[in-house]
Design an enzyme around this catalytic site. Structure first.
Site, PDB file in Angstrom:
ATOM      1  N   TRP A 148       2.066   2.228  23.615  1.00 21.74           N
ATOM      2  CA  TRP A 148       1.537   3.482  23.064  1.00 21.74           C
ATOM      3  C   TRP A 148       0.022   3.517  23.161  1.00 21.74           C
ATOM      4  CZ3 TRP A 148       4.342   7.488  23.191  1.00 21.74           C
ATOM      5  CH2 TRP A 148       5.721   7.402  22.975  1.00 21.74           C
TER       6      TRP A 148
ATOM      7  N   ASP B 120      -3.394   5.369  15.400  1.00 19.78           N
ATOM      8  CA  ASP B 120      -2.058   5.923  15.635  1.00 19.78           C
ATOM      9  C   ASP B 120      -1.089   5.107  14.782  1.00 19.78           C
ATOM     10  OD1 ASP B 120       0.428   6.704  16.493  1.00 19.78           O
ATOM     11  OD2 ASP B 120       0.163   6.097  18.583  1.00 19.78           O
TER      12      ASP B 120
ATOM     13  N   LYS C 233       9.346   8.980  13.018  1.00 23.79           N
ATOM     14  CA  LYS C 233       9.682   7.572  12.794  1.00 23.79           C
ATOM     15  C   LYS C 233       9.901   7.326  11.307  1.00 23.79           C
ATOM     16  CE  LYS C 233       8.822   6.988  17.220  1.00 23.79           C
ATOM     17  NZ  LYS C 233       7.524   7.085  17.838  1.00 23.79           N
TER      18      LYS C 233
HETATM   19  C1  LIG Z   1       6.770   7.528  19.016  1.00 17.75           C
HETATM   20  C2  LIG Z   1       5.339   7.192  19.106  1.00 17.75           C
HETATM   21  C3  LIG Z   1       4.403   8.067  19.680  1.00 17.75           C
HETATM   22  C4  LIG Z   1       4.801   9.375  20.321  1.00 17.75           C
HETATM   23  O1  LIG Z   1       5.194  10.304  19.379  1.00 17.75           O
HETATM   24  P1  LIG Z   1       5.589  11.808  19.822  1.00 17.75           P
HETATM   25  O2  LIG Z   1       5.767  12.456  18.510  1.00 17.75           O
HETATM   26  O3  LIG Z   1       6.834  11.702  20.641  1.00 17.75           O
HETATM   27  O4  LIG Z   1       4.481  12.361  20.602  1.00 17.75           O
HETATM   28  C5  LIG Z   1       3.079   7.691  19.707  1.00 17.75           C
HETATM   29  N1  LIG Z   1       2.680   6.522  19.182  1.00 17.75           N
HETATM   30  C6  LIG Z   1       3.543   5.649  18.620  1.00 17.75           C
HETATM   31  C7  LIG Z   1       3.033   4.363  18.056  1.00 17.75           C
HETATM   32  C8  LIG Z   1       4.899   5.955  18.570  1.00 17.75           C
HETATM   33  O5  LIG Z   1       5.758   5.099  18.017  1.00 17.75           O
END
Ligand SMILES: *Cc1c(COP(=O)(O)O)cnc(C)c1O
Length: 362
Positions: free
Chosen positions: A102, A172, A196
């Site tokens: 990511w 993030d 998540k």
């Molecule tokens: C799932 C995830 C993303 C992407 O999320 P979206 O909502 O699909 O854009 C980005 N960073 C991390 C750490 C993730 O687990």
């Protein structure tokens, strides 16, 4: 009701059952609205209360000060990769911790809007570990430092923020948002795709220190401009009202049913320990991807002796009601995502299955 599996999917992921039950209860007619929450104006009094509660719950869970605002943005975390760069990189230089898949995507997106330096990269080591503070090569002129608190695919997690020497820290936190008590004052910007740990997909929760809004350049597209979103309390356009409603319910569940982030963290640690102990005591039958010091308490990535055995494991697990365990294609093997909403019984069922599988396929 048809039966529900234990769902170990990385995302969209399992939601707390009491939350789903309440949403079902209120689905046709939200109290005081005479209609579904999906069918009423985002500017109605009823919805504004829902929005306010979602923000207040998150604020209370994190003990946030009024120096920060909470936004709900369209496009998930991936949109934030670009949006934060459009707003705050904007031709300058920023430092990124290249800690996994990511982080790679965040870097790729931001590179279109300025110069991205990798203050550290774990790529050559196949992203099995995180850097120590002493390994970070920070640029004193960086506009910000960005890190991924939990690498969902590799299953490695910062349980403490990296020391970025007073630089503005961007994070993030998509796959570990609200999994532990977090001191927001260490961050300038923290964002998380909702699917998540906090709700359905398609929206990101963004926590932003308000003074950053003064740095937003003129003439960005309005929906990609944090100042426009903040000035309009996330209601510049019609947001995903149902998602915000669900975030309100999940955050209320965290506060009222779980009892706050200290409790949630303790539960998460217990669940993760159950799984990692099983891996460690398997005498190499199950092999964890991450080094033990950096293991994630949210995503447990592991392998078996051969791809054939992994296929058998996954097929039999699914048949036993343990679903979503296939690892990401870039790492292979298996991955158990055990976010906040995964009950301890689900992890225990997986552990029992793993022990039995090893016994019969050893
Ligand atoms: C799932 C995830 C993303 C992407 O999320 P979206 O909502 O699909 O854009 C980005 N960073 C991390 C750490 C993730 O687990």
């Amino acid at each position: 009701m048809s039966t529900r599996n234990y769902n170990f999917s990385a995302g969209p992921a399992t939601l707390p059952l009491p939350v789903l039950e309440q949403a079902k209860e209120e689905f046709l007619s939200y109290p005081g609205a005479g209609a579904s929450i999906m069918e009423i104006s985002h500017r109605s009094k009823v919805f504004l209360k829902v929005l306010e509660e979602a923000k207040n719950n998150i604020k209370e869970l994190l003990g946030m000060s009024d120096d920060y605002c909470i936004l709900f943005t369209p496009g998930g975390a991936t949109m934030q990769f670009s949006m934060l760069a459009m707003n705050f990189l904007n031709g300058k230089t920023a430092d990124y911790l290249h800690v996994g898949s990511w982080a790679s995507k965040a870097i790729e997106s931001a590179s279109r809007f300025g110069t991205v330096r990798k203050a550290w990269s774990g790529k050559a080591e196949n992203f099995v570990r995180l850097p120590k503070d002493s390994e970070l090569d920070l640029d004193p002129n960086a506009a910000y430092v960005h890190f991924t608190s939990n690498e969902t695919i590799q299953g490695i997690q910062f349980l403490q923020e990296p020391d970025v020497k007073g630089k503005d820290l961007f994070c993030d936190a998509s796959s570990d948002f609200l999994c532990r008590p977090t001191d927001i004052s260490k961050y300038a910007l923290l964002y998380a795709g909702a699917q998540k740990n906090i709700g359905p997909s398609g929206t990101a929760v963004v926590i932003l220190r308000k003074d950053l809004l003064d740095r937003v350049p003129e003439n960005l597209p309005p929906l990609l401009d944090y100042k426009v979103l903040a000035d309009n309390d996330s209601l510049y356009n019609t947001p995903s009202t149902f998602t915000i409603y669900m975030i309100g319910l999940v955050s209320r569940w965290l506060l009222q049913t779980v009892g706050g982030l200290d409790k949630m963290f303790a539960l998460n640690q217990e669940k993760a320990a159950l799984l990692y102990d099983t891996i460690d005591k398997s005498q190499g039958y199950y092999k964890g991807h991450a080094v033990p010091e950096n293991r994630s308490i949210m995503n447990v990535a592991f392998r078996l002796g051969s791809e054939e055995l992994e296929k058998k494991f996954l097929a039999e697990a699914t048949a036993a009601g343990l679903d979503g365990l296939k690892g990401h294609r870039s790492v292979g093997g298996c991955r158990a995502s055990i976010y906040n909403a995964m009950p301890a019984e689900g992890v225990q069922a997986l552990v029992d299955f793993m022990l039995e599988f090893q016994r019969t396929n050893g």
